[in-house]
Design a protein around this motif. Structure first.
Motif, PDB file in Angstrom:
ATOM      1  N   GLU A   1       2.592   1.950   3.630  1.00 58.61           N
ATOM      2  CA  GLU A   1       3.965   1.594   3.979  1.00 58.61           C
ATOM      3  C   GLU A   1       4.952   2.616   3.420  1.00 58.61           C
ATOM      4  O   GLU A   1       6.124   2.601   3.782  1.00 58.61           O
ATOM      5  CB  GLU A   1       4.298   0.217   3.419  1.00 58.61           C
TER       6      GLU A   1
ATOM      7  N   ASP B   1      -4.555   6.917   9.156  1.00 57.57           N
ATOM      8  CA  ASP B   1      -5.114   5.756   8.462  1.00 57.57           C
ATOM      9  C   ASP B   1      -4.287   4.502   8.747  1.00 57.57           C
ATOM     10  O   ASP B   1      -4.844   3.429   8.975  1.00 57.57           O
ATOM     11  CB  ASP B   1      -5.161   6.037   6.956  1.00 57.57           C
TER      12      ASP B   1
ATOM     13  N   ARG C   1      -2.454   2.483   6.960  1.00 59.66           N
ATOM     14  CA  ARG C   1      -2.267   1.392   6.004  1.00 59.66           C
ATOM     15  C   ARG C   1      -1.034   1.557   5.133  1.00 59.66           C
ATOM     16  O   ARG C   1      -0.448   0.566   4.688  1.00 59.66           O
ATOM     17  CB  ARG C   1      -3.503   1.277   5.104  1.00 59.66           C
TER      18      ARG C   1
ATOM     19  N   THR D   1       0.851  -1.195   0.000  1.00 55.95           N
ATOM     20  CA  THR D   1       0.000   0.000   0.000  1.00 55.95           C
ATOM     21  C   THR D   1       0.887   1.246   0.000  1.00 55.95           C
ATOM     22  O   THR D   1       1.802   1.357   0.806  1.00 55.95           O
ATOM     23  CB  THR D   1      -0.924   0.024   1.225  1.00 55.95           C
TER      24      THR D   1
END
Length: 417
Positions: free
Chosen positions: A205, A201, A203, A147
C-alpha cells in the motif's frame, strides 16, 4: 639462486628514481609551472586539510584529480562547485605515495555551469513541463497500512534502520524488501526494476525508496530519468528517504513525501501503536465525560419541568406539559441509545483493530515464531539444514530445538536440544 646473484640491467632505476625523474621533468617544464586547467568539477569534498576535487574534460571524459590546501582556500576567487565549468591555476606534482600526479591548485575561476549541471536542469525542466513534479499529483499516505514495500540495498544500513523503526512503532506490519543497487552505473535500471516488482506483486500500500546518504556522485542515480519516472508512475504512494543534505533530487520532487533519512521515512510511513492506544483511551474518557454532562443537563431540565407542572393550576396546561415531557423523554432515550450504540460500535472496531495487529494473539492460538542463530525469523524450510539449532517463541516462554530433517510439506520433526 640468491637475489644478489641476479644480473641487474645497466642503467636500471629504482621506483623512487623513476618518481624523482618524472618530477624533475614536471618541475623543469615552464608550461606546467604554473598551469591553468579548464574542466568541469565532477566531485568536490571538504577535508580538514583542504579541498579535494576532480576535473572532468567534457570532450572525452578524462579526469584530473586535484587538491587546494586549507591555507589557499580563503584566497580563492570562487570555491569549486559541483557541475560547474572552471579554470584552476596550480602546479602539477607527483604524489609519491601512490605514484599519481595531481593538480595542486592556488586559484579557481568560474566559467559557468558545466555539462552535468546543464543536463540536470534541462531534464528537470522537461519533467516539470510533463507535470511529474506537480503538487496536485501527490497522494495522501495511508494512515494505517498493512503492507509496506522497501526499495533499497539489502546490505545497506538503511534497510536495518527501517526494519527496526517499523517493528518498534507498528508491530504486525508486513514489510516487503525489493532489493536493488543504489550506486553505480547499473543502479538506475536496478531501482526501476525493483519498483516494477513491487507494482507487479500488488500487495504493498506504500513504497519507501531509501539510501543512507553519500557523495554527490553516489546520489546521482536519484536524478536519473528512469528512476524519476518509476517513482512518479508508481500506483501507490512513494516516500523517499535518501539521507542527503543538499538540494532535493528529482526523485524527491516526484515522490509523494520526502523524508530526511531512511529512519524518518519509516516513522512517517506508520503511526506509533502506543500513541494510537493512548488516543483511544483519551477519546473513551472524553465520551464518558460528555455523556455524564449531557445526562446531568437533561435531569436538570426534567426537574424544572416538574416544578412548572406542580405550580400550574389548570388541568389542561398540566396535560400539555406532561405530553411535552413524555416527548422529550422519548427523544432523550432515543438520542442516548443512538449515541451509546455508535460509541459501542467504535469501541468494538478499535478493539478488533488492536487485536488483529497484536502478535501475542497469534501466539496464543498455538502458533510460534522460529528464529535462527542470527535472530532472524525463519519463513521457509528451504533456508534450513539438519543439525542447526533454532529458538522457538511460544505464547508462554521459548525453547531451543535442533533440526533433524527438513521437507517442503507436512510437519517437520524436531528434537529438543
Amino acid at each position: 639462486m640468491h637475489p644478489s646473484d641476479l644480473l641487474v640491467p645497466e642503467g636500471s632505476l629504482t621506483v623512487a628514481g623513476v618518481t624523482d625523474y618524472i618530477q624533475s621533468l614536471l618541475d623543469d617544464n615552464p608550461q606546467l609551472r604554473p598551469v591553468w586547467v579548464v574542466g568541469e568539477v565532477s566531485s568536490c569534498k571538504t577535508h580538514p586539510s583542504g579541498l579535494f576535487f576532480t576535473l572532468r574534460d567534457r570532450q572525452d571524459d578524462s579526469i584530473l584529480n586535484g587538491v587546494i590546501w586549507k591555507s589557499q582556500v580563503a584566497k580563492l576567487s570562487t570555491p569549486p562547485k559541483l557541475g560547474e565549468l572552471v579554470v584552476v591555476g596550480g602546479t602539477i606534482r607527483l604524489f609519491r605515495g601512490r605514484g599519481e600526479y595531481k593538480l595542486y591548485g592556488f586559484q579557481v575561476l568560474a566559467l559557468g555551469a558545466g555539462m552535468q549541471a546543464l543536463q540536470h536542469q534541462q531534464l528537470r525542466n522537461r519533467l516539470m513541463a510533463e507535470g511529474l513534479f506537480d503538487p496536485r499529483r501527490k497522494r495522501p499516505l495511508p494512515p494505517h497500512p498493512n503492507t509496506i514495500a522497501v526499495v533499497t540495498s539489502p546490505q545497506a544500513a538503511a534497510w536495518g534502520d527501517i526494519q527496526s523503526t517499523l517493528r518498534q512503532r507498528y508491530p504486525g506490519l508486513q514489510v516487503l524488501l525489493s532489493p536493488t543497487g543504489v550506486q553505480g552505473d547499473r543502479a538506475a535500471a536496478s531501482i526501476e526494476r525493483a519498483i516494477a516488482r513491487v507494482v507487479a506483486d500488488g500487495r504493498a500500500e506504500l513504497v519507501i525508496l531509501a539510501r543512507g546518504g553519500g557523495s554527490a556522485e553516489d546520489l546521482a542515480v536519484f536524478n536519473d530519468e528512469r528512476v524519476v519516472r518509476a517513482v512518479a508512475l508508481c500506483p501507490c504512494p512513494v516516500i523517499t528517504g535518501i539521507g542527503h543534505q543538499r538540494d532535493e533530487s528529482l526523485a524527491d520532487l516526484a515522490a509523494d513525501f520526502v523524508a530526511e533519512t531512511p529512519t524518518a521515512a519509516a516513522k512517517r510511513a506508520v503511526p506509533e501503536l502506543e500513541s494510537l492506544i493512548e488516543a483511544h483511551r483519551d477519546r473513551q474518557q472524553r465520551l464518558e465525560e460528555v455523556m455524564i454532562t449531557y445526562l446531568g443537563g437533561v435531569r436538570s431540565h426534567l426537574h424544572q419541568l416538574r416544578q412548572r407542572l406542580d405550580i400550574t393550576p389548570i388541568q389542561r396546561q398540566l396535560n400539555q406539559e406532561r405530553q411535552k415531557l413524555q416527548q422529550l423523554k422519548q427523544r432523550l432515550i432515543n438520542a442516548s441509545q443512538q449515541r451509546l450504540q455508535q460509541s459501542q460500535q467504535r469501541h468494538q472496531f478499535l478493539q478488533e483493530r488492536l487485536t488483529t495487529i497484536n502478535p501475542q494473539i497469534v501466539l496464543d492460538r498455538g502458533y510460534a515464531v522460529i528464529r535462527n542463530a542470527q535472530g532472524e525469523i525463519v519463513r521457509s524450510s528451504q533456508d534450513l539444514r539438519p543439525g542447526r539449532v533454532l529458538s522457538v517463541k511460544l505464547a508462554q516462554g521459548w525453547v531451543k530445538v535442533k533440526i533433524t530433517s527438513t521437507g517442503s510439506e507436512g510437519p517437520a520433526p524436531f528434537s529438543q536440544s
